[in-house]
Design a protein around this motif. Structure first.
Motif, PDB file in Angstrom:
ATOM      1  N   ASN A 145     -27.989  14.613  62.511  1.00  0.00           N
ATOM      2  CA  ASN A 145     -28.822  14.393  61.334  1.00  0.00           C
ATOM      3  C   ASN A 145     -29.137  15.703  60.626  1.00  0.00           C
ATOM      4  O   ASN A 145     -29.349  16.733  61.269  1.00  0.00           O
ATOM      5  CB  ASN A 145     -30.127  13.706  61.744  1.00  0.00           C
ATOM      6  CG  ASN A 145     -29.870  12.389  62.438  1.00  0.00           C
ATOM      7  OD1 ASN A 145     -29.048  11.597  62.011  1.00  0.00           O
ATOM      8  ND2 ASN A 145     -30.564  12.156  63.535  1.00  0.00           N
ATOM      9  N   ALA A 146     -29.193  15.639  59.306  1.00  0.00           N
ATOM     10  CA  ALA A 146     -29.565  16.811  58.510  1.00  0.00           C
ATOM     11  C   ALA A 146     -31.015  17.178  58.831  1.00  0.00           C
ATOM     12  O   ALA A 146     -31.838  16.300  59.098  1.00  0.00           O
ATOM     13  CB  ALA A 146     -29.413  16.511  57.027  1.00  0.00           C
ATOM     14  N   GLY A 192     -34.813  17.762  58.703  1.00  0.00           N
ATOM     15  CA  GLY A 192     -35.852  17.139  57.906  1.00  0.00           C
ATOM     16  C   GLY A 192     -35.649  15.653  57.632  1.00  0.00           C
ATOM     17  O   GLY A 192     -36.434  15.044  56.924  1.00  0.00           O
ATOM     18  N   THR A 193     -34.600  15.057  58.201  1.00  0.00           N
ATOM     19  CA  THR A 193     -34.363  13.624  58.021  1.00  0.00           C
ATOM     20  C   THR A 193     -34.623  12.884  59.324  1.00  0.00           C
ATOM     21  O   THR A 193     -34.803  13.504  60.370  1.00  0.00           O
ATOM     22  CB  THR A 193     -32.911  13.349  57.569  1.00  0.00           C
ATOM     23  OG1 THR A 193     -32.014  13.750  58.602  1.00  0.00           O
ATOM     24  CG2 THR A 193     -32.578  14.091  56.287  1.00  0.00           C
ATOM     25  N   ARG A 194     -34.654  11.591  59.270  1.00  0.00           N
ATOM     26  CA  ARG A 194     -34.755  10.729  60.452  1.00  0.00           C
ATOM     27  C   ARG A 194     -35.953  11.073  61.336  1.00  0.00           C
ATOM     28  O   ARG A 194     -35.829  11.170  62.556  1.00  0.00           O
ATOM     29  CB  ARG A 194     -33.482  10.772  61.270  1.00  0.00           C
ATOM     30  CG  ARG A 194     -32.233  10.517  60.466  1.00  0.00           C
ATOM     31  CD  ARG A 194     -31.829   9.113  60.586  1.00  0.00           C
ATOM     32  NE  ARG A 194     -30.707   8.856  59.696  1.00  0.00           N
ATOM     33  CZ  ARG A 194     -30.364   7.666  59.331  1.00  0.00           C
ATOM     34  NH1 ARG A 194     -31.015   6.633  59.764  1.00  0.00           N
ATOM     35  NH2 ARG A 194     -29.355   7.488  58.518  1.00  0.00           N
ATOM     36  N   ASN A 195     -37.087  11.317  60.710  1.00  0.00           N
ATOM     37  CA  ASN A 195     -38.325  11.630  61.441  1.00  0.00           C
ATOM     38  C   ASN A 195     -38.177  12.815  62.387  1.00  0.00           C
ATOM     39  O   ASN A 195     -38.777  12.844  63.460  1.00  0.00           O
ATOM     40  CB  ASN A 195     -38.819  10.402  62.208  1.00  0.00           C
ATOM     41  CG  ASN A 195     -39.195   9.270  61.287  1.00  0.00           C
ATOM     42  OD1 ASN A 195     -39.727   9.505  60.208  1.00  0.00           O
ATOM     43  ND2 ASN A 195     -38.909   8.053  61.701  1.00  0.00           N
ATOM     44  N   ASP A 208     -24.743  10.230  52.224  1.00  0.00           N
ATOM     45  CA  ASP A 208     -25.861   9.614  51.512  1.00  0.00           C
ATOM     46  C   ASP A 208     -27.055   9.361  52.427  1.00  0.00           C
ATOM     47  O   ASP A 208     -28.183   9.279  51.981  1.00  0.00           O
ATOM     48  CB  ASP A 208     -25.423   8.309  50.850  1.00  0.00           C
ATOM     49  CG  ASP A 208     -24.872   7.294  51.842  1.00  0.00           C
ATOM     50  OD1 ASP A 208     -24.197   7.700  52.807  1.00  0.00           O
ATOM     51  OD2 ASP A 208     -25.108   6.087  51.645  1.00  0.00           O
ATOM     52  N   GLN A 209     -26.804   9.274  53.739  1.00  0.00           N
ATOM     53  CA  GLN A 209     -27.878   9.090  54.711  1.00  0.00           C
ATOM     54  C   GLN A 209     -28.243  10.387  55.431  1.00  0.00           C
ATOM     55  O   GLN A 209     -29.044  10.396  56.350  1.00  0.00           O
ATOM     56  CB  GLN A 209     -27.481   8.020  55.730  1.00  0.00           C
ATOM     57  CG  GLN A 209     -27.304   6.656  55.101  1.00  0.00           C
ATOM     58  CD  GLN A 209     -26.967   5.602  56.130  1.00  0.00           C
ATOM     59  OE1 GLN A 209     -27.404   5.660  57.265  1.00  0.00           O
ATOM     60  NE2 GLN A 209     -26.184   4.624  55.717  1.00  0.00           N
ATOM     61  N   GLY A 210     -27.592  11.478  55.028  1.00  0.00           N
ATOM     62  CA  GLY A 210     -27.914  12.789  55.587  1.00  0.00           C
ATOM     63  C   GLY A 210     -27.458  12.985  57.012  1.00  0.00           C
ATOM     64  O   GLY A 210     -28.143  13.623  57.802  1.00  0.00           O
ATOM     65  N   ARG A 211     -26.274  12.461  57.338  1.00  0.00           N
ATOM     66  CA  ARG A 211     -25.772  12.663  58.699  1.00  0.00           C
ATOM     67  C   ARG A 211     -24.258  12.538  58.757  1.00  0.00           C
ATOM     68  O   ARG A 211     -23.634  11.939  57.890  1.00  0.00           O
ATOM     69  CB  ARG A 211     -26.424  11.694  59.669  1.00  0.00           C
ATOM     70  CG  ARG A 211     -26.164  10.234  59.416  1.00  0.00           C
ATOM     71  CD  ARG A 211     -27.028   9.410  60.343  1.00  0.00           C
ATOM     72  NE  ARG A 211     -26.683   8.002  60.308  1.00  0.00           N
ATOM     73  CZ  ARG A 211     -27.168   7.117  61.153  1.00  0.00           C
ATOM     74  NH1 ARG A 211     -28.002   7.501  62.101  1.00  0.00           N
ATOM     75  NH2 ARG A 211     -26.834   5.855  61.079  1.00  0.00           N
TER      76      ARG A 211
END
Length: 132
Positions: free
Chosen positions: A115-116, A118-121, A39-42
């Motif tokens: 991290n996926a 495009g996520t987490r800056n 759900d958080q992309g990681r």
């Protein structure tokens, strides 16, 4: 595409490092604890103290930073860290320094998250220190 390839490579390197640690008899027979935060992309790995110490003593942090630039690695530092953090929250340390500091505590561990794209800056990898 490059981020996806680098992400897969980093995950493979960490998985191999944990497997090698278990094979060499460092720590318990159980390997690193996988963590899924879809759900958080990681996804991630939590290393126990013995695995953290073995990682700190080995070549994996240097290999990872050859593949992932430091500006694409985030660090969650403990409040009592000795690592310098600037006024904007930027961490001024290598991946090895973050791992070594955690390993230097008797109960120190680290948790890595891949991290996926495009996520987490734009960060590819996040590391969190843990100790009491």
């Amino acid at each position: 595409m490059r981020i996806a390839i680098v992400s897969a490579t980093v995950l493979t390197v960490f998985t191999a490092a944990v497997g090698a640690t278990a094979t060499l008899g460092v720590g318990s027979a159980a390997a690193a604890e996988p963590i899924e935060q879809i759900d958080q992309g990681r996804i991630g790995l939590h290393l126990n103290h013995e695995e953290t110490t073995a990682l700190a003593d080995g070549p994996i942090p240097a290999i990872v930073t050859m593949l992932v630039p430091l500006n694409r690695i985030g660090a969650g530092l403990k409040t009592d860290t000795g690592i310098y953090r600037d006024g904007n929250g930027g961490v001024h340390a290598s991946l090895r320094q973050v791992v070594v500091e955690a390993a230097s505590h008797p109960d120190g561990t680290v948790t890595f998250y891949l991290n996926a794209p495009g996520t987490r800056n734009g960060r590819v990898l996040d590391i969190y220190q843990n100790w009491s």
